[in-house]
Design an enzyme around this catalytic site. Structure first.
Site, mmCIF file in Angstrom:
data_model
loop_
_atom_site.group_PDB
_atom_site.id
_atom_site.type_symbol
_atom_site.label_atom_id
_atom_site.label_comp_id
_atom_site.label_asym_id
_atom_site.label_seq_id
_atom_site.Cartn_x
_atom_site.Cartn_y
_atom_site.Cartn_z
ATOM 1 N N CYS A 7 0.843 -1.196 0.000
ATOM 2 C CA CYS A 7 0.000 0.000 0.000
ATOM 3 C C CYS A 7 0.874 1.238 0.000
ATOM 4 O O CYS A 7 1.395 1.652 1.044
ATOM 5 C CB CYS A 7 -0.913 0.003 1.215
ATOM 6 S SG CYS A 7 -1.852 -1.524 1.397
ATOM 7 N N LYS A 13 -0.568 -2.042 -4.718
ATOM 8 C CA LYS A 13 -0.150 -3.117 -5.599
ATOM 9 C C LYS A 13 -0.561 -4.417 -4.912
ATOM 10 O O LYS A 13 -0.286 -4.587 -3.718
ATOM 11 C CB LYS A 13 1.374 -3.119 -5.817
ATOM 12 C CG LYS A 13 1.883 -2.123 -6.862
ATOM 13 C CD LYS A 13 1.695 -0.672 -6.497
ATOM 14 C CE LYS A 13 2.578 -0.270 -5.340
ATOM 15 N NZ LYS A 13 2.363 1.177 -4.959
ATOM 16 N N ASP A 102 8.149 0.447 3.140
ATOM 17 C CA ASP A 102 8.357 -0.006 1.759
ATOM 18 C C ASP A 102 9.850 0.045 1.406
ATOM 19 O O ASP A 102 10.380 -0.850 0.741
ATOM 20 C CB ASP A 102 7.506 0.787 0.754
ATOM 21 C CG ASP A 102 7.691 2.297 0.839
ATOM 22 O OD1 ASP A 102 8.330 2.792 1.798
ATOM 23 O OD2 ASP A 102 7.193 2.990 -0.070
ATOM 24 N N ASP A 122 13.717 3.485 -5.692
ATOM 25 C CA ASP A 122 12.280 3.218 -5.815
ATOM 26 C C ASP A 122 11.575 4.453 -6.374
ATOM 27 O O ASP A 122 11.666 5.533 -5.789
ATOM 28 C CB ASP A 122 11.726 2.862 -4.422
ATOM 29 C CG ASP A 122 10.289 2.362 -4.473
ATOM 30 O OD1 ASP A 122 9.519 2.806 -5.353
ATOM 31 O OD2 ASP A 122 9.924 1.531 -3.625
ATOM 32 N N THR A 125 5.379 7.588 -5.701
ATOM 33 C CA THR A 125 4.932 8.952 -5.436
ATOM 34 C C THR A 125 6.147 9.794 -5.062
ATOM 35 O O THR A 125 6.356 10.888 -5.582
ATOM 36 C CB THR A 125 3.931 8.959 -4.253
ATOM 37 O OG1 THR A 125 2.959 7.958 -4.492
ATOM 38 C CG2 THR A 125 3.288 10.308 -4.107
HETATM 39 N N1 LIG Z 1 -0.265 -0.070 -13.852
HETATM 40 C C1 LIG Z 1 -0.014 1.104 -13.262
HETATM 41 N N2 LIG Z 1 -0.967 1.670 -12.493
HETATM 42 C C2 LIG Z 1 -0.731 2.834 -11.870
HETATM 43 N N3 LIG Z 1 0.430 3.514 -11.971
HETATM 44 C C3 LIG Z 1 1.400 3.014 -12.723
HETATM 45 C C4 LIG Z 1 1.238 1.780 -13.392
HETATM 46 N N4 LIG Z 1 2.387 1.528 -14.051
HETATM 47 C C5 LIG Z 1 3.203 2.565 -13.812
HETATM 48 N N5 LIG Z 1 2.625 3.480 -13.036
HETATM 49 C C6 LIG Z 1 3.265 4.718 -12.558
HETATM 50 O O1 LIG Z 1 3.661 4.453 -11.224
HETATM 51 C C7 LIG Z 1 3.634 5.623 -10.448
HETATM 52 C C8 LIG Z 1 3.239 5.232 -9.039
HETATM 53 O O2 LIG Z 1 4.192 4.299 -8.573
HETATM 54 P P1 LIG Z 1 3.949 3.403 -7.309
HETATM 55 O O3 LIG Z 1 5.216 2.666 -7.091
HETATM 56 O O4 LIG Z 1 2.699 2.599 -7.434
HETATM 57 O O5 LIG Z 1 3.724 4.546 -6.206
HETATM 58 P P2 LIG Z 1 3.292 4.445 -4.686
HETATM 59 O O6 LIG Z 1 3.965 3.209 -4.125
HETATM 60 O O7 LIG Z 1 3.815 5.700 -4.083
HETATM 61 O O8 LIG Z 1 1.799 4.350 -4.615
HETATM 62 C C9 LIG Z 1 2.678 6.576 -11.147
HETATM 63 O O9 LIG Z 1 3.348 7.806 -11.349
HETATM 64 C C10 LIG Z 1 2.387 5.939 -12.492
HETATM 65 O O10 LIG Z 1 2.818 6.796 -13.539
HETATM 66 C C1 LIG Z 2 9.363 7.928 1.446
HETATM 67 C C2 LIG Z 2 7.958 7.412 1.297
HETATM 68 C C3 LIG Z 2 6.989 8.577 1.319
HETATM 69 C C4 LIG Z 2 7.844 6.694 -0.063
HETATM 70 O O1 LIG Z 2 6.506 6.335 -0.278
HETATM 71 P P1 LIG Z 2 5.919 5.917 -1.724
HETATM 72 O O2 LIG Z 2 6.439 6.886 -2.731
HETATM 73 O O3 LIG Z 2 6.438 4.539 -2.009
HETATM 74 O O4 LIG Z 2 4.444 5.926 -1.591
HETATM 75 C C5 LIG Z 2 7.632 6.358 2.399
HETATM 76 O O5 LIG Z 2 8.601 5.376 2.427
HETATM 77 C C6 LIG Z 2 7.512 6.999 3.764
HETATM 78 O O6 LIG Z 2 6.497 7.531 4.135
HETATM 79 N N1 LIG Z 2 8.618 6.958 4.551
HETATM 80 C C7 LIG Z 2 8.675 7.525 5.894
HETATM 81 C C8 LIG Z 2 9.742 8.565 5.968
HETATM 82 C C9 LIG Z 2 11.162 8.002 5.827
HETATM 83 O O7 LIG Z 2 11.365 6.926 5.227
HETATM 84 O O8 LIG Z 2 12.077 8.648 6.345
HETATM 85 K K LIG Z 3 6.181 2.239 -2.952
#
Ligand SMILES: Nc1ncnc2c1ncn2[C@@H]1O[C@H](COP(=O)(O)OP(=O)(O)O)[C@@H](O)[C@H]1O
Ligand SMILES: CC(C)(COP(=O)(O)O)[C@@H](O)C(=O)NCCC(=O)O
Ligand SMILES: [K+]
Length: 249
Positions: A7, A13, A102, A122, A125
């Site tokens: 999440c 995912k 994560d 990674d 977001t």
């Molecule tokens: N199948 C998909 N669904 C949604 N987002 C995707 C997908 N494939 C690639 N992306 C890209 O992944 C990014 C989000 O990455 P993700 O690792 O899921 O983020 P988070 O862990 O922060 O929710 C978005 O900017 C989007 O462009």
């Molecule tokens: C850095 C992050 C925002 C990344 O989150 P994601 O982009 O995978 O959604 C997450 O790992 C988080 O909230 N970390 C806590 C702060 C830290 O790692 O210092």
């Molecule tokens: K992530």
């Protein structure tokens, strides 16, 4: 069957492992708890014995999702929790509980797959970089805005940067200087990510010479993979670590 969830801040995912846990029987990416339930309910023959998840969302959001899953599938849910040390990797944060889970799981997965020093990048977001030395010590890392945050900041803090998702996708087919707003923004942000990656590589080389493995994960990993041809693109790196942190009976 085992349900696994990662999440993140933007997306959940999910994947379902079969009786043979090496087999992924279904997987997907959804933007809400409800959409997750819908996707799972569409699966015929779904019999969940276990569920494990990692979340970087608030405690309230994570608890709400856990109740939803236990109600819908009668399954108990195991949540990855912060640790000082797991599988030979030592959390490098001063306050180990503050390190994003994560990131922690991706590090466990990376160190396990590399069996040595590694740089884990990674692209979600946020974009994160973590350095794990050959002896398992986490040297720390970096956090910066990912592609969705960079583009949305430009869209919301300017008055004339407006464009749709389809145009954005097309704009990234090349990285020559943009001749439209969408090209200029999408390519500009993409180059910022690539620049970040190259800086991380320099730092890793200063520590370990050429003796390290680079891992790329997260939804936007493909945007930068070209600049690190030697990197291993592992979309499910967090899940590799999740299985290590939350082994099932
Ligand atoms: N199948 C998909 N669904 C949604 N987002 C995707 C997908 N494939 C690639 N992306 C890209 O992944 C990014 C989000 O990455 P993700 O690792 O899921 O983020 P988070 O862990 O922060 O929710 C978005 O900017 C989007 O462009
Ligand atoms: C850095 C992050 C925002 C990344 O989150 P994601 O982009 O995978 O959604 C997450 O790992 C988080 O909230 N970390 C806590 C702060 C830290 O790692 O210092
Ligand atoms: K992530």
């Amino acid at each position: 069957m085992i349900l696994e969830l990662d999440c993140g801040n933007s997306f959940i995912k999910w994947r379902v492992l079969g009786a043979d846990v090496r087999l992924v029987v279904a997987e997907g990416v959804v933007d809400s708890d409800l959409a997750l339930l819908e996707s799972l309910n569409r699966l015929s023959d779904l019999v969940l014995n276990h569920c494990r998840l990692v979340s970087v969302r608030t405690g309230e959001e994570t608890s709400a999702l856990i109740s939803l899953l236990s109600q819908a599938f009668g399954v108990s849910v195991i949540c990855a929790a912060p640790a000082r040390e797991t599988s030979g990797v030592r959390n490098g944060y001063e306050d180990y509980e503050k390190l994003g889970l994560d990131r922690w799981l991706a590090m466990l997965g990376g160190f396990h797959l590399a069996s040595g020093a590694c740089l884990v990048l990674d692209f979600g977001t946020a974009v994160t970089a973590d350095f794990i030395a050959g002896d398992g010590e986490h040297l720390g890392g970096f956090i910066c805005p990912g592609m969705p945050l960079m583009r949305n900041q430009l869209r919301t803090h300017t008055r004339r940067i407006r464009y749709g998702d389809l145009a954005a996708e097309r704009a990234l087919e090349s990285l020559v200087p943009g001749r439209t707003t969408v090209e200029a923004v999408e390519r500009g942000c993409s180059l910022m990510l690539r620049g970040f990656v190259l800086t991380q590589l320099q730092l890793a080389r200063s520590y370990w010479g050429e003796h390290f493995t680079v891992f790329l994960t997260g939804g936007d990993a493909d945007l930068v993979s070209e600049v690190v041809p030697e990197a291993r693109v592992v979309p499910d790196l967090v899940f590799v670590g999740l299985a290590m942190a939350c082994p099932l009976p």
